[in-house]
Design a protein around this motif. Structure first.
Motif: not given
Lengths: 183, 623, 235
Positions: A92, A141, A151, A182, C87, C117-121
């Motif tokens: 992530v 990503h 996460p 996290y 993010q 928030m699942m990711s920092p994108h």
């Protein structure tokens, strides 16, 4: 029976710059694994020992990108999988390996292979068989489009189960309080 | 630095921490940079924590806490300078001097880098050497500069014509064409008070309850309101309302009202204030004095952008003459109680200080961060005192209004935009320079006047303004159609409008003050994405990301800088979409960074160059 | 008679002078925030508390409540925008929760959980921010700084010391300490200082106190940040 077999979703998993902790956590879904194998069939995965990823419905990536091989495997997964899942902190956001990012790779390599105390005639390995490290560690990503993120370091078995079951039943995966973390 | 000269600088600025930035500027002008010893001395002398001194100084591009060389060369980096070849010129100078851009040469002699627009677009490419502007730079001039730097010729001995800055006025109207006599505005106003003003005051006093002695100020305020004067900084707030609000704001004990002239002309492509201050300074100062009279202020500041530091001596001279002539000081032109004086505050390269509350913070010796509003400066401005901040051109117009009356003024221009507007025209045209038109002039008329051919687009009011495409050239310059602070950058059909937008996005990222999250991070993310497209790595996904950032910047930012940082992108996407589309790769998603480049350090260290030590095209197309 | 405004369809009473967020928290309604702290003058920089007042975006920590205001806060649109801001903060610094002593007690992390928030994108900046371990009792890990300036305000306004300040601008903005050496050990910071207590993330840390509370019992393990309203109680 044959009809049921056909409906099984194909799942591939791999660990890039990770510690396999997320895979261990995956196994923490315990007896629910039996339910899962009713629904899915594993392609490339440390669980099957299949080396090349084939066409899959779901690809699960543990770990970030620290070297060229990680990138190649990730790109192959992206090509083969309809849905790509980033599993765990390293996938992530780079995670612990990314904490080297403020150091120039040149400094790291020379300290590890050339200037460490006790190293005589050190040299940096240059065998073409060895994948070259990237200048910085990156989350996945930043190189391919990722569809779903889970996460956590590692994500709990429950979190993984929740996302997979949401997905298998056509829901938009979401984690509520307690499942989203996290660390 | 000798303790004596620091002492005299401190003395000049009353040893006040509010004058910290001016003190730092003067120290730096003597020493080249702000040494740790200076910081330590000021910490004691001003009783300001050193972290605050360092925090404030490091906010500004032109204040240096590290050595920057005996010759500090900054190339103006507006798109207009770039179109004039500034990038190649800078590369040439760097090669001649053996320096890397942005780095101090090893002998500590010279540094070369870029800076935001220096306000010389009509005579660029331009650069600054130790804060002094050099205009019309070409290869020959670059070679000659390099020679003098290498020979360490003092700046004072460099050819004077290099530093020549032209006014380039090509169309004059009421303001630039005026033969303004210093003091004439004040005297005309006073005369009006004596005659019809008393008559008017009789009706006013029952209406507004004016005590004796306020008739004059009320007359001035009435003239400004009657004239329908609107602020020339771009937003177009009604000047009379601002002044009235300041006049009516309550004063606590020991407080004064303050008049500030915003000459921090930082919007790229704008240079009208430079000309007004060069050739019409009396009109500007007189406007400030009239404003002070109207609102009841005794103190005034001119906030002069650092790029115009070379005007300081000239402006101080004008102020000194006006003091001698009783146009400043006590009982101005003999009006009892009309006391007012002006100090000049030089800025240091921070565009955000053009925002009035950030400007006030900077005047107070702090980082130029825009304040939370309300309260507004008209009630809580400089040191919490009621303050008006107006543009240079607004004050000049106010002087004209005092001279000729509000009725005369309001009949010029359009119904909602009275008077004239000075446009700073630059880019692809035969005669760049200043054009003053009555409000309501069309874009096409301006293009015709400046000799622009095959025009593709005009950027009106700078990067934060509007990109006007050819089909809109009949639109008019006025608050009801295209409001503007004055920039008018012309781009002909050979120009790539994506590069224009990218240059502007870089500008905003460089100038973001960093206070609020969306602008601090968002402008940098936007810059990175525009660079990605520029490098040929962009995908439709990145394009969507750009649109998402545009929205966040507009909706969530703290001040106008963030709100407008995406304007050039939004406008060029809407009107010049092919410039973006042609850059997008066909795959939906592309890596954030150059994969092959990401192996460069490992290749260097291992000496490998085999096939597996590279990423080929395979990662791209098959996705 | 108490005055009220409307927040997400609910009537919220307020005292004259209260901001929207003050009134909302006092009424038990959570609005995400990071730079806001009830003991300090509102700052308005993180923008997490942005709401829509009569249709316009504005920071609820600086906007005064007024009778009849129509305020939207807990909407999909606003929470989506807030998630984007969080993010941005995550990619701007180096936030590695698994190795952070503040994990579980961190307001940035808890706010990110709250917003799903699942990711920092975004693409990470991975800035180089050396830590300052000079002080015998305190550690400064600038990697986690979100520039809320609470420590700056606390040191200046409560401790009367100005141990901390912000330097440079834009994306280069960063925290500095008040010492010629640039090291915390050479400042007059004290463990009792308010500035040492207010950091919402893991920048200002007590040495040898990390990971003292087991996972599962930390502040935001038990209830999400919206369930704490710790600030409302202090109001």
């Amino acid at each position: 029976m044959e009809v049921l077999e056909k409906k099984k979703l194909k799942v591939a998993t791999t660990s890039l710059a990770g510690c396999f902790g997320c895979h261990m956590s995956f196994l923490d879904i315990d007896e629910r694994l039996f339910d899962l194998v009713q629904l899915v069939e594993f392609d490339r995965s440390p669980l099957t020992d299949i080396k090349e990823v084939g066409e899959c419905d779901i690809g699960i990536i543990e770990g970030g990108l620290c070297n060229a091989e990680n990138v190649h495997v990730l790109l192959e997964f992206r090509r083969q999988c309809k849905i790509l899942i980033a599993l765990g902190a390293c996938a992530v956001n780079g995670g612990l390996p990314a904490q080297r990012n403020h150091l120039p790779l040149t400094d790291i390599l020379s300290e590890v292979y050339l200037s460490s105390p006790g190293l005589g005639n050190g040299m940096i390995p240059n065998d073409p068989e060895l994948p070259l490290p990237l200048n910085q560690v990156h989350p996945i990503h930043e190189v391919v489009k990722v569809d779903i993120f889970i996460p956590g370091c590692p994500p709990s078995g429950d979190a993984i189960w929740k996302v997979l079951t949401d997905l298998l039943s056509g829901r938009n995966p979401s984690l509520g309080h307690g499942l989203i973390h996290y660390d | 630095m000798s303790s004596g000269s620091l002492e005299s600088i401190l003395c000049k600025y009353d040893g006040s921490p509010h004058n910290l930035l001016q003190i730092l500027r003067e120290v730096q002008e003597e020493e080249g940079w702000i040494t740790p010893a200076t910081v330590a001395a000021l910490e004691t002398a001003l009783a300001v924590p050193r972290a605050k001194i360092e925090g404030a100084a490091s906010f500004y591009s032109f204040l240096h806490l590290q050595p920057v060389g005996r010759y500090r060369i900054l190339f103006s980096d507006n798109i207009i300078d770039r179109m004039g070849g500034s990038q190649a010129l800078m590369e040439r100078l760097c090669n001649l001097l053996w320096v890397e851009p942005g780095k101090l040469s090893e002998d500590g002699l010279v540094s070369v880098t870029t800076t935001s627009c220096t306000g010389m677009c009509d005579q660029g490419p331009a650069l600054l050497v130790n804060g002094r502007a050099i205009t019309r730079v070409d290869e020959a001039r670059i070679d000659a500069i390099a020679e003098r730097v290498r020979a360490q010729v003092p700046l004072a001995e460099w050819p004077g014509e290099w530093f020549q800055v032209e006014d380039n006025v090509h169309r004059r109207d009421i303001l630039l064409g005026s033969d303004f006599e210093p003091g004439s505005g004040l005297r005309a106003l006073h005369a009006r008070v004596e005659t019809d003003g008393i008559q008017a005051s009789n009706t006013r006093s029952w209406r507004e309850g004016l005590p004796r002695g306020l008739v004059g100020p009320a007359t001035m305020l009435d003239e400004i309101k009657h004239a329908n004067l609107r602020g020339r900084g771009g937003a177009g707030f009604t000047t009379g309302l601002k002044w009235e609000a300041c006049r009516n704001a309550p004063l606590a004990d020991g407080q004064d009202r303050i008049v500030v002239c915003n000459a921090d002309e930082g919007e790229p492509g704008t240079f009208k204030d430079r000309v007004l201050l060069t050739s019409h300074a009396d009109m500007v100062f007189e406007g400030m004095t009239l404003a002070a009279y109207a609102v009841g202020a005794r103190r005034g500041f001119l906030y002069l952008r650092g790029e115009y530091r070379y005007l300081l001596e000239h402006l101080e001279g004008v102020l000194a003459r006006r003091r001698r002539d009783n146009l400043l000081g006590h009982s101005i032109i003999g009006i009892p109680g009309a006391d007012f004086d002006i100090k000049i505050h030089v800025g240091f390269g921070a565009y955000v200080c053009g925002e009035e509350s950030a400007l006030i913070e900077s005047l107070e010796g702090k980082r130029g961060t825009p304040r939370n509003r309300p309260p507004f400066p008209v009630t809580h401005g400089y040191l919490d005192q009621p303050t008006i901040v107006n543009n240079v051109e607004t004050f000049a117009a106010a002087a004209l209004i005092a001279l000729n009356g509000g009725e005369w003024y309001k009949n010029i221009g359009t119904s909602h935009s009275a008077g004239s507007k000075i446009l700073s025209v630059s880019g692809d045209c035969e005669r760049p320079g200043l054009y003053e038109f009555p409000f309501g002039v069309s874009v096409a008329e301006v293009l015709e006047a400046c000799g622009a051919k095959d025009t593709q687009a005009v950027q009106v009011s700078g990067p934060s303004g509007f990109t006007i495409a050819a089909h809109e050239f009949d639109r008019k310059i006025c608050f009801e159609d295209i409001p503007t602070a004055g920039a008018f950058m012309v781009f002909d059909k050979t120009r790539d409008m994506f590069q224009v937008a990218r240059n502007f996005v870089h500008f905003f990222a460089h100038e973001s003050c960093g206070f609020c999250t969306p602008c601090r991070v968002g402008t940098s993310l936007l810059r990175n994405l525009m660079d990605k497209l520029h490098n040929g790595q962009g995908s439709p996904y990145d394009f969507e990301e750009i649109e998402k950032l545009n929205h966040i910047l507009q909706a969530m930012s703290h001040c106008g800088l963030g709100h407008s940082a995406c304007n050039p992108v939004l406008d060029t996407i809407e009107k010049f979409r092919p410039a973006y589309d042609s850059r997008l790769l066909h795959q939906q998603f592309t890596p954030a960074f150059d994969l092959d480049q990401a192996l460069s350090q490992a290749r260097q260290m291992t000496g490998r160059d085999d096939e597996l030590a590279h990423f080929g095209a395979e990662h791209g197309d098959k996705q | 008679m108490t005055q009220t405004f409307i927040l997400d369809g609910r009537e919220i009473p307020f005292e004259p002078g209260q901001t929207i967020i003050q009134a909302a928290l006092a009424a038990g309604v959570f609005i995400p925030h990071l730079c806001y702290h009830p003991e300090f003058k509102p700052h308005g920089s993180c923008k997490l508390c942005t709401v829509k007042v009569n249709g316009r975006h504005t920071a609820s920590c600086t906007y005064k409540a007024a009778p009849g205001l129509e305020v939207q806060s807990n909407t999909e649109e606003l929470n989506g925008e807030r998630r984007t801001l969080v993010q941005m903060l995550f990619v701007e610094g180096n936030h590695f929760c698994p190795s952070c002593e503040k994990s579980g007690d961190c307001q940035l992390q808890a706010t990110a959980y709250e917003l799903g928030m699942m990711s920092p994108h975004f693409d990470h900046f991975f800035p180089d921010r050396p830590v300052d371990a000079s002080h015998p009792e305190l550690l400064l890990d600038f990697n986690r700084c979100i520039l809320c300036s609470l420590c700056v305000r606390a040191s200046r306004d409560v401790d009367g010391k100005s141990v901390f300040a912000l330097a440079e601008r834009g994306i280069d903005s960063h925290l500095i300490v008040n010492a010629a050496s640039g090291r915390l050990a050479d400042t007059n910071v004290a463990l009792e200082d308010k500035a040492v207590q207010v950091c919402p993330v893991g920048v200002i840390l007590r040495k040898r106190k990390g990971f003292a509370v087991p996972i599962g019992q930390r502040t935001y393990d038990e209830a999400p940040i919206s369930g704490h309203l710790p600030l409302a109680e202090e109001c």
